[in-house]
Design a protein around this motif. Sequence first.
Motif, PDB file in Angstrom:
ATOM      1  N   GLY A  49       0.825  -1.219   0.097  1.00 35.11           N
ATOM      2  CA  GLY A  49       0.001  -0.145   0.009  1.00 35.11           C
ATOM      3  C   GLY A  49       0.992   1.348  -0.277  1.00 35.11           C
ATOM      4  O   GLY A  49       2.100   1.311  -0.270  1.00 35.11           O
ATOM      5  N   THR A  50       0.174   2.470   0.153  1.00 34.31           N
ATOM      6  CA  THR A  50       1.012   3.533   0.197  1.00 34.31           C
ATOM      7  C   THR A  50       1.034   4.139   1.591  1.00 34.31           C
ATOM      8  O   THR A  50       0.162   4.227   2.382  1.00 34.31           O
ATOM      9  N   TRP A  51       2.306   4.566   1.980  1.00 31.05           N
ATOM     10  CA  TRP A  51       2.588   4.899   3.229  1.00 31.05           C
ATOM     11  C   TRP A  51       3.284   6.412   3.164  1.00 31.05           C
ATOM     12  O   TRP A  51       4.056   6.875   2.344  1.00 31.05           O
ATOM     13  N   GLY A  52       2.676   7.491   3.850  1.00 25.14           N
ATOM     14  CA  GLY A  52       2.814   8.830   3.715  1.00 25.14           C
ATOM     15  C   GLY A  52       2.136   9.429   2.548  1.00 25.14           C
ATOM     16  O   GLY A  52       1.197   8.637   1.884  1.00 25.14           O
ATOM     17  N   ASP A  53       2.119  10.537   2.353  1.00 28.14           N
ATOM     18  CA  ASP A  53       1.365  11.378   1.167  1.00 28.14           C
ATOM     19  C   ASP A  53       1.907  11.436  -0.064  1.00 28.14           C
ATOM     20  O   ASP A  53       2.878  12.411   0.036  1.00 28.14           O
ATOM     21  N   PRO A  54       1.903  11.153  -1.033  1.00 27.38           N
ATOM     22  CA  PRO A  54       2.858  11.359  -2.250  1.00 27.38           C
ATOM     23  C   PRO A  54       2.552  12.675  -2.725  1.00 27.38           C
ATOM     24  O   PRO A  54       3.325  13.106  -3.640  1.00 27.38           O
ATOM     25  N   ALA A  55       1.362  13.184  -2.553  1.00 22.96           N
ATOM     26  CA  ALA A  55       0.896  14.437  -3.041  1.00 22.96           C
ATOM     27  C   ALA A  55       1.488  15.663  -2.355  1.00 22.96           C
ATOM     28  O   ALA A  55       1.469  16.733  -2.654  1.00 22.96           O
ATOM     29  N   ALA A  56       2.062  15.173  -1.038  1.00 24.13           N
ATOM     30  CA  ALA A  56       2.742  16.443  -0.365  1.00 24.13           C
ATOM     31  C   ALA A  56       3.996  16.699  -0.618  1.00 24.13           C
ATOM     32  O   ALA A  56       4.957  15.715  -0.527  1.00 24.13           O
ATOM     33  N   PRO A  57       4.399  17.928  -0.969  1.00 27.89           N
ATOM     34  CA  PRO A  57       5.819  18.249  -1.435  1.00 27.89           C
ATOM     35  C   PRO A  57       6.724  18.523  -0.413  1.00 27.89           C
ATOM     36  O   PRO A  57       6.194  18.572   0.897  1.00 27.89           O
ATOM     37  N   GLY A  58       7.870  17.939  -0.562  1.00 28.49           N
ATOM     38  CA  GLY A  58       8.821  18.158   0.469  1.00 28.49           C
ATOM     39  C   GLY A  58       8.979  16.911   1.506  1.00 28.49           C
ATOM     40  O   GLY A  58       9.712  17.280   2.727  1.00 28.49           O
ATOM     41  N   THR A  59       8.013  15.891   1.414  1.00 25.85           N
ATOM     42  CA  THR A  59       7.941  15.054   2.503  1.00 25.85           C
ATOM     43  C   THR A  59       7.920  13.685   1.821  1.00 25.85           C
ATOM     44  O   THR A  59       7.649  13.472   0.820  1.00 25.85           O
ATOM     45  N   PRO A  60       8.419  12.616   2.589  1.00 29.26           N
ATOM     46  CA  PRO A  60       8.771  11.293   2.195  1.00 29.26           C
ATOM     47  C   PRO A  60       7.337  10.539   2.142  1.00 29.26           C
ATOM     48  O   PRO A  60       6.471  10.534   2.819  1.00 29.26           O
ATOM     49  N   SER A  61       7.255   9.709   0.980  1.00 27.15           N
ATOM     50  CA  SER A  61       6.260   8.766   1.072  1.00 27.15           C
ATOM     51  C   SER A  61       6.865   7.384   0.316  1.00 27.15           C
ATOM     52  O   SER A  61       8.050   7.482  -0.660  1.00 27.15           O
ATOM     53  N   LEU A  62       6.290   6.436   0.378  1.00 32.05           N
ATOM     54  CA  LEU A  62       6.748   4.922  -0.043  1.00 32.05           C
ATOM     55  C   LEU A  62       5.467   4.253  -0.540  1.00 32.05           C
ATOM     56  O   LEU A  62       4.289   4.112   0.098  1.00 32.05           O
ATOM     57  N   GLU A  63       5.578   3.529  -1.627  1.00 31.16           N
ATOM     58  CA  GLU A  63       4.589   2.960  -2.120  1.00 31.16           C
ATOM     59  C   GLU A  63       4.952   1.310  -2.255  1.00 31.16           C
ATOM     60  O   GLU A  63       5.965   1.053  -2.950  1.00 31.16           O
ATOM     61  N   LEU A  64       4.444   0.231  -1.505  1.00 34.56           N
ATOM     62  CA  LEU A  64       5.041  -1.078  -1.565  1.00 34.56           C
ATOM     63  C   LEU A  64       3.960  -1.832  -2.334  1.00 34.56           C
ATOM     64  O   LEU A  64       2.698  -1.844  -2.106  1.00 34.56           O
ATOM     65  N   PHE A  65       4.323  -2.836  -3.251  1.00 31.54           N
ATOM     66  CA  PHE A  65       3.609  -3.386  -4.184  1.00 31.54           C
ATOM     67  C   PHE A  65       3.623  -4.809  -4.061  1.00 31.54           C
ATOM     68  O   PHE A  65       4.702  -5.285  -3.244  1.00 31.54           O
TER      69      PHE A  65
END
Length: 252
Positions: free
Chosen positions: A36-52
Amino acid sequence: MPVSRLLVVALAAATALMLSGCAGGAGDAPAVDPVGTWGDPAAPGTPSLELFDDGTATGTDGCNRLVGGWELEDDGEVDFHGFASTLMACPGVDVWFVGAESARISGDRMTVIADGGVILGTLERGGGATPAPGAGTGGTNSSASPDPSASAGAIAGTGYVGTWGEEADRSPYLVISTDGTYTGSDGCNRMTGRWEIDDDGSLEFDDPALTRMACEGVDQSLSRLDSATIEGDALVVRDDHDAVLATLPRTA
């Protein structure tokens, strides 16, 4: 057999079964679902991760795009491996996610861990990201895009934005995003990087990063991408010698 003896045997069997169940459950790791998606990919300047679910991962450290792999260990911990990233400089962006080696998941919170067990911060499932005290590198700049020049180039090349090729197993595809970045696959390895529009109107791929898996029988030509143009409703991708690597139809 006397009734009293039957009762003793039954009680002994029930006790043994209960004890074996407790012993087996005591060492079991809690069930977790990292996909799933961890963090917010749409938030600039912040980390996020998507695990498939195929064991690959993409994301960002708040500045650079990341691509790599993950594995769920027997103890329930997520092990990250083979990560590659673009190499942009983003002054003022806290890239605390750099150095992530593993993670622990509890509910909808992922605790990101560096080598030596140092906690870097946390990512919420589909939510925010928080660095651990003392783990940051200069404060998150959440009010500015990590790469303004990339965003300007993206505006100039909106015709390229979209999905090209089918996002299917062992098939090459590219996703061109409005923020001046791209992700995709050469049919084997995940890739990520930046893009900009050249003076002649073609799309130029910059700072590519990709995983390094071996996939027998898969044509991985797309990994050598350098530029692209749109012809009809397809993206024609070329290498640095202008040889055509792939023709990807627009799918989204």
